[in-house]
Design a protein around this motif. Structure first.
Motif, PDB file in Angstrom:
ATOM      1  N   ARG A   1      12.961  -4.936   0.322  1.00 29.33           N
ATOM      2  CA  ARG A   1      12.881  -3.865  -0.664  1.00 29.33           C
ATOM      3  C   ARG A   1      14.270  -3.495  -1.182  1.00 29.33           C
ATOM      4  O   ARG A   1      15.288  -4.036  -0.769  1.00 29.33           O
ATOM      5  CB  ARG A   1      12.176  -2.654  -0.049  1.00 29.33           C
ATOM      6  N   GLU A   2      14.268  -2.536  -2.085  1.00 32.65           N
ATOM      7  CA  GLU A   2      15.493  -2.148  -2.781  1.00 32.65           C
ATOM      8  C   GLU A   2      16.606  -1.759  -1.815  1.00 32.65           C
ATOM      9  O   GLU A   2      16.413  -0.982  -0.890  1.00 32.65           O
ATOM     10  CB  GLU A   2      15.180  -0.964  -3.690  1.00 32.65           C
ATOM     11  N   ARG A   3      17.781  -2.328  -2.061  1.00 29.57           N
ATOM     12  CA  ARG A   3      18.977  -1.976  -1.292  1.00 29.57           C
ATOM     13  C   ARG A   3      19.789  -0.945  -2.063  1.00 29.57           C
ATOM     14  O   ARG A   3      19.823  -0.950  -3.293  1.00 29.57           O
ATOM     15  CB  ARG A   3      19.842  -3.216  -1.067  1.00 29.57           C
ATOM     16  N   GLY A   4      20.447  -0.067  -1.335  1.00 28.84           N
ATOM     17  CA  GLY A   4      21.308   0.916  -1.962  1.00 28.84           C
ATOM     18  C   GLY A   4      22.666   0.327  -2.314  1.00 28.84           C
ATOM     19  O   GLY A   4      22.935  -0.871  -2.133  1.00 28.84           O
ATOM     20  N   ASP A   5      23.529   1.186  -2.807  1.00 27.31           N
ATOM     21  CA  ASP A   5      24.880   0.786  -3.219  1.00 27.31           C
ATOM     22  C   ASP A   5      25.660   0.296  -2.004  1.00 27.31           C
ATOM     23  O   ASP A   5      25.887   1.068  -1.058  1.00 27.31           O
ATOM     24  CB  ASP A   5      25.569   2.000  -3.848  1.00 27.31           C
ATOM     25  N   PRO A   6      26.094  -0.965  -2.000  1.00 27.15           N
ATOM     26  CA  PRO A   6      26.838  -1.469  -0.834  1.00 27.15           C
ATOM     27  C   PRO A   6      28.104  -0.681  -0.553  1.00 27.15           C
ATOM     28  O   PRO A   6      28.466  -0.481   0.607  1.00 27.15           O
ATOM     29  CB  PRO A   6      27.148  -2.924  -1.226  1.00 27.15           C
TER      30      PRO A   6
ATOM     31  N   LEU B   1      19.915   2.866   4.162  1.00 26.25           N
ATOM     32  CA  LEU B   1      19.706   2.266   5.482  1.00 26.25           C
ATOM     33  C   LEU B   1      19.661   0.754   5.392  1.00 26.25           C
ATOM     34  O   LEU B   1      20.266   0.044   6.207  1.00 26.25           O
ATOM     35  CB  LEU B   1      18.394   2.781   6.073  1.00 26.25           C
ATOM     36  N   ARG B   2      18.906   0.249   4.416  1.00 24.38           N
ATOM     37  CA  ARG B   2      18.804  -1.201   4.273  1.00 24.38           C
ATOM     38  C   ARG B   2      20.160  -1.817   3.954  1.00 24.38           C
ATOM     39  O   ARG B   2      20.526  -2.864   4.500  1.00 24.38           O
ATOM     40  CB  ARG B   2      17.800  -1.535   3.164  1.00 24.38           C
ATOM     41  N   ALA B   3      20.926  -1.155   3.073  1.00 21.47           N
ATOM     42  CA  ALA B   3      22.242  -1.679   2.718  1.00 21.47           C
ATOM     43  C   ALA B   3      23.180  -1.671   3.913  1.00 21.47           C
ATOM     44  O   ALA B   3      23.936  -2.628   4.143  1.00 21.47           O
ATOM     45  CB  ALA B   3      22.834  -0.863   1.564  1.00 21.47           C
TER      46      ALA B   3
ATOM     47  N   ILE C   1      22.035  -6.397  10.809  1.00 16.17           N
ATOM     48  CA  ILE C   1      20.973  -5.883  11.662  1.00 16.17           C
ATOM     49  C   ILE C   1      19.639  -6.169  10.977  1.00 16.17           C
ATOM     50  O   ILE C   1      19.438  -5.756   9.832  1.00 16.17           O
ATOM     51  CB  ILE C   1      21.137  -4.368  11.897  1.00 16.17           C
ATOM     52  N   PRO C   2      18.713  -6.873  11.611  1.00 14.51           N
ATOM     53  CA  PRO C   2      17.413  -7.114  10.984  1.00 14.51           C
ATOM     54  C   PRO C   2      16.632  -5.824  10.810  1.00 14.51           C
ATOM     55  O   PRO C   2      16.674  -4.927  11.663  1.00 14.51           O
ATOM     56  CB  PRO C   2      16.711  -8.071  11.959  1.00 14.51           C
ATOM     57  N   VAL C   3      15.917  -5.710   9.687  1.00 11.45           N
ATOM     58  CA  VAL C   3      15.134  -4.532   9.352  1.00 11.45           C
ATOM     59  C   VAL C   3      13.656  -4.871   9.452  1.00 11.45           C
ATOM     60  O   VAL C   3      13.190  -5.837   8.836  1.00 11.45           O
ATOM     61  CB  VAL C   3      15.468  -4.020   7.946  1.00 11.45           C
ATOM     62  N   ILE C   4      12.921  -4.087  10.228  1.00  9.42           N
ATOM     63  CA  ILE C   4      11.467  -4.181  10.319  1.00  9.42           C
ATOM     64  C   ILE C   4      10.923  -2.947   9.634  1.00  9.42           C
ATOM     65  O   ILE C   4      11.140  -1.818  10.091  1.00  9.42           O
ATOM     66  CB  ILE C   4      10.990  -4.257  11.788  1.00  9.42           C
ATOM     67  N   GLU C   5      10.237  -3.147   8.502  1.00 16.09           N
ATOM     68  CA  GLU C   5       9.848  -1.998   7.684  1.00 16.09           C
ATOM     69  C   GLU C   5       8.378  -2.054   7.322  1.00 16.09           C
ATOM     70  O   GLU C   5       7.913  -3.007   6.713  1.00 16.09           O
ATOM     71  CB  GLU C   5      10.696  -1.936   6.418  1.00 16.09           C
ATOM     72  N   TRP C   6       7.681  -0.991   7.709  1.00 19.73           N
ATOM     73  CA  TRP C   6       6.284  -0.865   7.327  1.00 19.73           C
ATOM     74  C   TRP C   6       6.181  -0.101   6.010  1.00 19.73           C
ATOM     75  O   TRP C   6       6.974   0.781   5.725  1.00 19.73           O
ATOM     76  CB  TRP C   6       5.510  -0.108   8.390  1.00 19.73           C
TER      77      TRP C   6
END
Length: 464
Positions: free
Chosen positions: A158-163, A450-452, A459-464
């Motif tokens: 999903r959408e990543r924020g500003d790095p 958080l994703r960025a 770090i792998p992201v597990i997102e429901w």
């Protein structure tokens, strides 16, 4: 099929109801044709656990019934060498609205799943009562040799924020300090942590304080400062005046001692081993003291959850504001609703109505002081940093939903959250995926950040 059924419970919950649920589970397995072995009484002591061990020999399948909450000590003691996945059975909450959690069975199952994952073992979940058709069907499949498959954990695209903003947030984290009181509670594997991972990923350090040291600090609080804190806390939260004055005074001493330690060592968060020593040795529960400290803007964590502290600090740097560490305790699949709860350490501003942030006794210990109010409504996210058992690093859980207006379902702090994702899949994933029983709730959507940040840290992201 030979089924070894072991049912655990803890005396601080409603044992009679837990026993009835366990007996119904055993009866259903027998009715479905299984040869059921295992202790016929609830397993509640280390001696009970040891006595249960021989029943595992020759069993085709283990069904572990979390008749009420217990720590994961039995999982660590019994299943470290078990090859097949353990079927964990959790029950719904039967108590009336506003009462304590009678069983807290789902949370205990979550804790067992985390412990099994750290052992390199697997868990599967059955959730519901013995008289529910879906439970019967799932158990029929198990007895036919068709154990449920492990749920597929969703990765995030999903959408990543500003790095750049994420990098700045991570830079601000470096050099921050988490105060850590005591050891992890026994059987609470999510409360164990690796200081090297905190340093490597975030530049965070842990400042330890033993239980003896924190108690010495509490004893050293001058009487006049204790009286002043009682007055200040009672002015902010008048419901304190209805509680036992000695317990309120003890609460004030704990609050003052924690604030002094935070100031002296320049702490940015405090993770506290809140039981059993506080209630059994000091006659006070520290929940409302953690709430008072949170009101000062310092994130606090019960059950000495240090990775929970790291999660809260990261969320804060990304702009989440005040957050709360909570158990996942109840599921209503037909409403796609998950209930999050903890004993009563939420900051006042997180109350659905801060003017009604009632202070009361602890739900299980029946001594002061703990908050007793529903949590804020509106859009909410849940996040959690935890260990990645495959890589030895960390991974990040994210989910989202809406906290809806509702009475305080369980004594303490509750939030009824309608998830954006499938709630049943989320609960299955928590348990079988080996995630902690604690997640952090935030009422500001910082998921892109958080994703960025996770991407930058790999770090792998597990997102429901």
């Amino acid at each position: 099929m030979r089924i070894a059924m072991i049912a655990t419970a803890r005396p601080t919950f409603v044992v009679d109801v837990a026993r009835d649920r366990a007996r119904a589970a055993r009866a259903l397995l027998t009715e479905l044709g299984a040869e059921v072995v295992g202790p016929e009484e609830l397993v509640m002591t280390p001696e009970d656990v040891e006595a249960a061990r021989p029943y595992l020999d020759g069993a085709d399948q283990v069904v572990h019934v979390c008749a009420s909450f217990s720590d994961a000590g039995p999982a660590l003691a019994l299943y470290a060498d078990l090859e097949q996945p353990v079927l964990l059975w959790a029950f719904r909450e039967p108590g009336p609205v506003g009462d304590k959690l009678w069983l807290n069975s789902l949370c205990g199952t979550n804790l067992f799943g985390h412990a099994l994952a750290r052992l390199g073992r697997q868990a599967r979940l059955v959730y519901g009562e013995a008289d529910e058709p879906a439970v019967r069907q799932k158990l029929q499949e198990v007895l036919a040799g068709r154990l449920p498959a492990a749920p597929e954990l969703p990765t995030s695209a999903r959408e990543r924020g500003d790095p750049a903003a994420a990098a700045e947030a991570l830079t601000r984290l470096r050099g921050r300090t988490i105060g850590v009181v005591g050891d992890a509670p026994p059987g609470f594997t999510p409360s164990e942590y690796d200081p090297a991972l905190l340093e490597d990923y975030f530049g965070l350090t842990a400042q330890p304080l033993t239980m003896a040291e924190v108690f010495a600090r509490i004893d050293a609080v001058p009487a006049e400062r204790q009286v002043a804190e009682v007055a200040a806390a009672s002015a902010a939260q008048p419901s304190l005046t209805a509680l036992d004055s000695d317990e309120v005074a003890g609460h004030a001493a704990v609050t003052t001692a924690l604030r002094d330690w935070i100031g002296e060592d320049r702490l940015d968060s405090v993770a506290v081993r809140c039981w059993p020593e506080f209630p059994t040795q000091r006659g006070v529960c520290p929940c409302s003291s953690l709430s008072r400290v949170a009101d000062d803007g310092i994130p606090t964590q019960c059950e000495r959850d240090v990775y929970g502290a790291a999660t809260m600090l990261l969320l804060a740097e990304l702009g989440a504001g005040m957050t709360y560490l909570a158990d996942t305790v109840d599921l209503e699949a037909d409403r796609n609703l998950v209930r999050f709860w903890h004993c009563g350490a939420a900051a006042t501003e997180l109350a659905a109505d801060p003017a009604e942030a009632t202070q009361y006794v602890h739900c299980n210990r029946k001594i002061g002081v703990a908050g007793n109010f529903p949590l804020r409504t509106g859009p909410v996210i849940a996040a959690r940093l935890t260990e990645d058992n495959e890589t030895g690093g960390l991974r990040l859980l994210i989910a989202s939903g809406t906290s809806i207006p509702a009475p305080n379902r369980f004594q303490g702090n509750s939030a009824d959250v309608v998830l954006d994702a499938d709630a049943t899949e989320f609960i299955d994933g928590l348990v079988a995926g080996g995630f902690p029983h604690h997640t952090v709730l935030a009422w500001t959507d910082v998921r892109p950040g958080l994703r960025a940040a996770a991407d930058q840290l790999r770090i792998p992201v597990i997102e429901w």
